[in-house]
Design a protein around this motif. Structure first.
Motif, short mmCIF file in Angstrom:
data_model
loop_
_atom_site.label_atom_id
_atom_site.label_comp_id
_atom_site.label_asym_id
_atom_site.label_seq_id
_atom_site.Cartn_x
_atom_site.Cartn_y
_atom_site.Cartn_z
N TYR A 129 0.88 -1.10 -0.09
CA TYR A 129 -0.03 -0.05 -0.01
C TYR A 129 0.67 1.21 0.06
N GLY A 137 -5.55 8.41 2.31
CA GLY A 137 -5.64 7.27 3.07
C GLY A 137 -4.73 6.18 2.65
N LEU A 138 -4.96 4.87 2.74
CA LEU A 138 -4.10 3.69 2.22
C LEU A 138 -4.78 3.26 0.81
N ASP A 170 -5.29 -1.04 -6.95
CA ASP A 170 -6.04 0.28 -7.38
C ASP A 170 -5.18 1.21 -8.10
N PRO A 187 -6.90 -11.13 9.49
CA PRO A 187 -6.30 -9.89 9.51
C PRO A 187 -4.80 -9.64 8.89
N LEU A 188 -4.80 -8.37 8.46
CA LEU A 188 -3.53 -8.01 7.99
C LEU A 188 -2.46 -7.71 9.02
N PHE A 213 0.89 -5.31 9.32
CA PHE A 213 1.83 -4.42 9.00
C PHE A 213 3.10 -4.15 9.21
N TYR A 232 -8.76 -1.41 12.30
CA TYR A 232 -7.49 -1.08 12.62
C TYR A 232 -7.11 0.17 13.40
N GLN A 284 -3.94 3.09 13.94
CA GLN A 284 -2.88 3.26 13.15
C GLN A 284 -2.15 4.73 13.95
N PRO A 311 -0.76 0.17 10.47
CA PRO A 311 -1.97 -0.05 10.99
C PRO A 311 -1.73 -1.18 11.78
N PHE A 336 -4.24 -4.45 13.95
CA PHE A 336 -5.21 -4.96 14.03
C PHE A 336 -5.93 -4.67 15.52
N GLN A 353 -12.31 -7.55 15.12
CA GLN A 353 -12.92 -8.27 13.82
C GLN A 353 -14.32 -8.90 14.19
N TYR A 378 -9.32 2.88 11.38
CA TYR A 378 -9.89 2.18 9.97
C TYR A 378 -10.67 1.23 10.06
N ILE A 429 -9.56 -3.10 0.80
CA ILE A 429 -9.59 -1.86 0.50
C ILE A 429 -9.54 -0.92 1.81
N PHE A 430 -9.12 -0.01 2.20
CA PHE A 430 -9.06 0.78 3.21
C PHE A 430 -10.07 1.97 2.83
N GLY A 431 -10.81 2.54 3.85
CA GLY A 431 -11.44 3.97 3.73
C GLY A 431 -10.46 4.93 4.15
N GLN A 432 -10.94 6.05 4.39
CA GLN A 432 -10.35 7.21 4.91
C GLN A 432 -9.78 7.05 6.11
#
Lengths: 113, 112
Positions: free
Chosen positions: A35, A42-43, A59, A101-102, A104, B36, B38, B44, B46, B49, B87, B101-104
């Motif tokens: 990313y 954002g990401l 994207d 989950p991711l 990072f 998440y 950050q 970020p 976790f 969930q 997020y 896909i992450f939002g803002q």
């Protein structure tokens, strides 16, 4: 605990240079992601890989390529760096299962001058 | 892919409970909801969930109504160290080919 390690914390490169960003994970995760993160945007997903030698565009793949020769390592390549690629780059990994989950890394802040 | 909408920013004071709501009207049957956190200059992390109803862990609670079109992250008794961007992520990595896909995000500011 899962560890995702990005090779550089800060990097300064010149326009036109070929840049390699390296990411290594130690938990045998199938999925790996790149990313970029910019203020106000954002990401954004650049590329991801769900197996060795496999890759899928995210994207914003333009200007980037990736390499995954080994399961634990996922490289992001900027073929010819440009100033608009100045950004924070974040690598992540996850297990294949849908709700995994991711995890990072701490990111590489790349500046292209 | 389910699109998420969150408030851009929120303010709170130490000791208060903070609730951050995320809208995801087109969530799919197989999608999970993941939150998440950050901090500046870090990746970020976790938090929690869920799929439906309520999930609680040592850090937060996640409330998901029956229609699953929204979710609320609840942080009990926040402290200054909870100042971060949060997020909301909706998806199922398997069915979307791994694309998440992450939002803002929501920038939470906790004041003394």
């Amino acid at each position: 605990d899962v560890k995702v390690t990005q090779s550089s914390r800060y990097l300064v490169k010149r326009t036109g240079e070929k840049v390699f960003l390296e990411c290594v994970q130690d938990m045998d995760h199938e999925n790996m992601f790149w990313y970029r993160q910019d203020p106000g945007l954002g990401l954004r997903l650049i590329y991801f890989s769900y197996d060795v030698k496999m890759k899928e565009k995210g994207d914003i793949p333009e200007g980037y390529s990736v390499s995954r020769e080994k399961k634990e390592r996922f490289s992001l390549i900027l073929e010819s760096a440009s100033t608009n690629q100045t950004s924070m780059y974040l690598c992540a990994s996850s297990l294949w299962r849908g709700n995994s989950p991711l995890h990072f890394g701490n990111g590489t802040r790349l500046t292209v001058t | 892919l389910a699109k998420t909408t969150q408030p851009i920013s929120m303010d709170s004071y130490e000791g208060q409970e903070v609730n951050i709501t995320c809208s995801h009207n087109n969530i799919a049957t197989n999608d999970y909801i993941t939150w998440y956190q950050q901090f500046p200059s870090q990746g970020p992390r976790f938090i929690i969930q869920g799929y439906k109803t309520k999930v609680t862990n040592e850090v937060a609670s996640l409330f998901i109504p029956a229609d699953r079109k929204s979710s609320t992250l609840s942080l009990p008794r926040v402290s200054l160290s909870d100042t971060a961007v949060y997020y909301c992520l909706v998806g199922d990595g398997v069915n979307q080919g791994g694309k998440l896909i992450f939002g803002q995000g929501t920038e939470l500011s906790v004041k003394p």
